[in-house]
Write a protein that holds these residues in place. Structure first.
Motif, PDB file in Angstrom:
ATOM      1  N   UNK A 140       0.843  -1.188   0.000  1.00 50.88           N
ATOM      2  CA  UNK A 140       0.000   0.000   0.000  1.00 50.88           C
ATOM      3  C   UNK A 140       0.879   1.240   0.000  1.00 50.88           C
ATOM      4  N   UNK A 141       0.379   2.304  -0.627  1.00 51.91           N
ATOM      5  CA  UNK A 141       1.117   3.565  -0.674  1.00 51.91           C
ATOM      6  C   UNK A 141       0.239   4.682  -0.134  1.00 51.91           C
ATOM      7  N   UNK A 142       0.756   5.428   0.821  1.00 45.44           N
ATOM      8  CA  UNK A 142      -0.003   6.512   1.431  1.00 45.44           C
ATOM      9  C   UNK A 142       0.066   7.792   0.620  1.00 45.44           C
ATOM     10  N   UNK A 143       1.045   7.921  -0.267  1.00 44.15           N
ATOM     11  CA  UNK A 143       1.200   9.169  -1.015  1.00 44.15           C
ATOM     12  C   UNK A 143       1.511   8.889  -2.475  1.00 44.15           C
ATOM     13  N   UNK A 144       1.213   9.881  -3.312  1.00 43.73           N
ATOM     14  CA  UNK A 144       1.523   9.777  -4.730  1.00 43.73           C
ATOM     15  C   UNK A 144       3.033   9.675  -4.943  1.00 43.73           C
ATOM     16  N   UNK A 145       3.814  10.432  -4.185  1.00 50.78           N
ATOM     17  CA  UNK A 145       5.272  10.397  -4.331  1.00 50.78           C
ATOM     18  C   UNK A 145       5.823   9.002  -4.064  1.00 50.78           C
ATOM     19  N   UNK A 146       5.293   8.341  -3.041  1.00 54.01           N
ATOM     20  CA  UNK A 146       5.733   6.985  -2.715  1.00 54.01           C
ATOM     21  C   UNK A 146       5.415   6.030  -3.859  1.00 54.01           C
ATOM     22  N   UNK A 147       4.219   6.164  -4.410  1.00 51.90           N
ATOM     23  CA  UNK A 147       3.809   5.309  -5.523  1.00 51.90           C
ATOM     24  C   UNK A 147       4.684   5.542  -6.747  1.00 51.90           C
ATOM     25  N   UNK A 148       5.028   6.793  -7.012  1.00 50.48           N
ATOM     26  CA  UNK A 148       5.857   7.124  -8.171  1.00 50.48           C
ATOM     27  C   UNK A 148       7.224   6.457  -8.070  1.00 50.48           C
ATOM     28  N   UNK A 149       7.821   6.480  -6.887  1.00 53.42           N
ATOM     29  CA  UNK A 149       9.149   5.882  -6.724  1.00 53.42           C
ATOM     30  C   UNK A 149       9.121   4.383  -7.007  1.00 53.42           C
ATOM     31  N   UNK A 150       8.092   3.698  -6.537  1.00 55.92           N
ATOM     32  CA  UNK A 150       7.977   2.260  -6.799  1.00 55.92           C
ATOM     33  C   UNK A 150       7.705   2.015  -8.281  1.00 55.92           C
ATOM     34  N   UNK A 151       6.867   2.845  -8.885  1.00 53.86           N
ATOM     35  CA  UNK A 151       6.564   2.700 -10.306  1.00 53.86           C
ATOM     36  C   UNK A 151       7.826   2.874 -11.153  1.00 53.86           C
ATOM     37  N   UNK A 152       8.639   3.861 -10.820  1.00 51.26           N
ATOM     38  CA  UNK A 152       9.888   4.070 -11.559  1.00 51.26           C
ATOM     39  C   UNK A 152      10.776   2.832 -11.481  1.00 51.26           C
ATOM     40  N   UNK A 164      -0.980   2.380 -18.895  1.00 56.79           N
ATOM     41  CA  UNK A 164      -1.182   3.339 -17.812  1.00 56.79           C
ATOM     42  C   UNK A 164      -2.385   4.218 -18.130  1.00 56.79           C
ATOM     43  N   UNK A 165      -3.371   4.221 -17.248  1.00 61.55           N
ATOM     44  CA  UNK A 165      -4.486   5.170 -17.324  1.00 61.55           C
ATOM     45  C   UNK A 165      -4.358   6.062 -16.099  1.00 61.55           C
ATOM     46  N   UNK A 166      -4.041   7.329 -16.307  1.00 61.82           N
ATOM     47  CA  UNK A 166      -3.664   8.170 -15.174  1.00 61.82           C
ATOM     48  C   UNK A 166      -4.378   9.512 -15.148  1.00 61.82           C
ATOM     49  N   UNK A 167      -4.752   9.912 -13.938  1.00 63.53           N
ATOM     50  CA  UNK A 167      -5.321  11.245 -13.722  1.00 63.53           C
ATOM     51  C   UNK A 167      -4.217  12.258 -13.428  1.00 63.53           C
ATOM     52  N   UNK A 168      -2.966  11.790 -13.405  1.00 62.74           N
ATOM     53  CA  UNK A 168      -1.838  12.636 -13.035  1.00 62.74           C
ATOM     54  C   UNK A 168      -0.848  12.743 -14.192  1.00 62.74           C
ATOM     55  N   UNK A 169      -0.279  13.928 -14.364  1.00 60.88           N
ATOM     56  CA  UNK A 169       0.825  14.129 -15.295  1.00 60.88           C
ATOM     57  C   UNK A 169       2.051  14.436 -14.448  1.00 60.88           C
ATOM     58  N   UNK A 170       3.071  13.576 -14.524  1.00 59.54           N
ATOM     59  CA  UNK A 170       4.241  13.710 -13.653  1.00 59.54           C
ATOM     60  C   UNK A 170       5.492  13.418 -14.468  1.00 59.54           C
ATOM     61  N   UNK A 171       6.398  14.398 -14.536  1.00 58.68           N
ATOM     62  CA  UNK A 171       7.575  14.245 -15.393  1.00 58.68           C
ATOM     63  C   UNK A 171       8.478  13.108 -14.923  1.00 58.68           C
ATOM     64  N   UNK A 172       8.393  12.732 -13.642  1.00 52.73           N
ATOM     65  CA  UNK A 172       9.245  11.651 -13.140  1.00 52.73           C
ATOM     66  C   UNK A 172       8.873  10.313 -13.777  1.00 52.73           C
TER      67      UNK A 172
END
Length: 321
Positions: A140-152, A164-172
């Motif tokens: 489980x991920x409590x934050x978007x930043x945490x999820x992004x790091x695992x996704x990377x 990927x179907x995403x509501x977020x646009x994130x350059x990382x």
């Protein structure tokens, strides 16, 4: 301007606090055909019926469509987001309270007991809607930043493809996608608005906060292994190599916000989510990022600068804007 808007909000809330008006507003979802129909089924007097109907029409919540009274666009938005949304929250308030308490108890090690308990609450409706059972998230991920790091990290190891179907646009995540595409992995992306934040505004927010992201997005749109569209995405999700699945649980009090992220390892769930992705893709259109980066970089920078002056620095407040 804000004073006039506040007055309009008060008028709408005051109107809908009346039992008769709320009844008519609910019935207008299917259309109100005549007073006789309402009288027979609900016993509303003619005076009360026309008084409340007139009030709802005057406030711009209902309109007459030939012989039927229906929701206006404003009325439909208020009905879906406020009336039905509040009703659903009240029905699920026990689960919502439990989720908030457990989410706050999660530590950095993802306490297994909390993970399992949250899973039971979150997956009650998720399993039936996805057509699978026995789901068990591995993290489980409590934050978007945490999820992004695992996704990377997962994208660095992916072998074939990601959806990927995403509501977020994130350059990382865009940088990770470019690296994966360079290894001949196929990147399929559906972008979506997130509440009042359009895909375009999210791109601008990223560029304002991280100027290097402009070239990152440009490279992404030019890669032959990256395919992008725009569609409505109610919650973000992704599928990697037909096995790994990430799903966003939106905030129950504000659907525009991230609440929790769940990771699964399930080929069956991956197949179901891929089919859902394909359905969204089929109803999609050319996304804003693709259109935007067909133009010269100088034109994009000029528009970003104009947007920043028009809206101030608020766009840069959130890295995932």
């Amino acid at each position: 301007m804000s004073g006039a808007l506040d007055e309009q909000v008060r008028a709408i809330m005051s109107a809908l606090s009346n039992e008769d008006a709320l009844l008519l507003f609910n019935l207008a979802e299917e259309g109100i055909e005549s007073y006789e129909t309402i009288f027979k089924s609900h016993g509303l007097s003619k005076k009360r019926y026309y008084q409340r109907l007139h009030e709802l029409v005057t406030l711009g919540l209902l309109y007459k469509d030939e012989s039927m009274y229906r929701h206006t666009m404003l009325g439909s938005m208020i009905f879906e987001n406020q009336v039905k949304g509040l009703r659903q929250m009240l029905l699920n308030r026990g689960s919502i309270r439990i989720l908030h308490e457990l989410r706050n108890r999660l530590d950095d090690e993802n306490d297994r007991a909390s993970v399992d308990t949250i899973s039971q609450e979150v997956l009650k409706n998720l399993e039936s809607s996805l057509g699978v059972s026995g789901l068990k998230p591995i993290r489980l991920h409590r934050s978007w930043d945490d999820l992004v790091e695992v996704l990377k990290s997962k994208m660095e190891k992916m072998r074939t493809e990601i959806f990927v179907a995403s509501r977020y646009v994130d350059f990382r995540t865009a940088e990770a996608a470019i690296n994966a595409a360079s290894r001949n992995c196929k990147i399929h992306v559906i972008h979506s608005n997130r509440g009042a934040l359009s895909e375009r505004l999210q791109i601008f927010g990223n560029i304002i906060a991280n100027p290097q992201s402009l070239l990152t997005y440009r490279h992404l749109t030019k890669s032959p292994n990256v395919f992008m569209r725009k569609s409505f995405v109610p919650y973000s999700f992704l599928v990697i190599d037909g096995v790994s699945v990430g799903i966003e649980i939106v905030n129950p009090f504000d659907p525009s916000l991230f609440f929790l992220g769940l990771w699964f390892e399930s080929p069956v769930l991956a197949q179901n989510m891929k089919q859902y992705f394909e359905a969204l893709w089929a109803h999609g259109e050319t996304d804003d990022m693709t259109v935007m980066f067909e133009r010269p970089v100088e034109d994009i920078l000029r528009e970003v600068e104009e947007t920043r002056h028009a809206k101030g620095q608020g766009l840069a407040a959130d890295r995932s804007v």
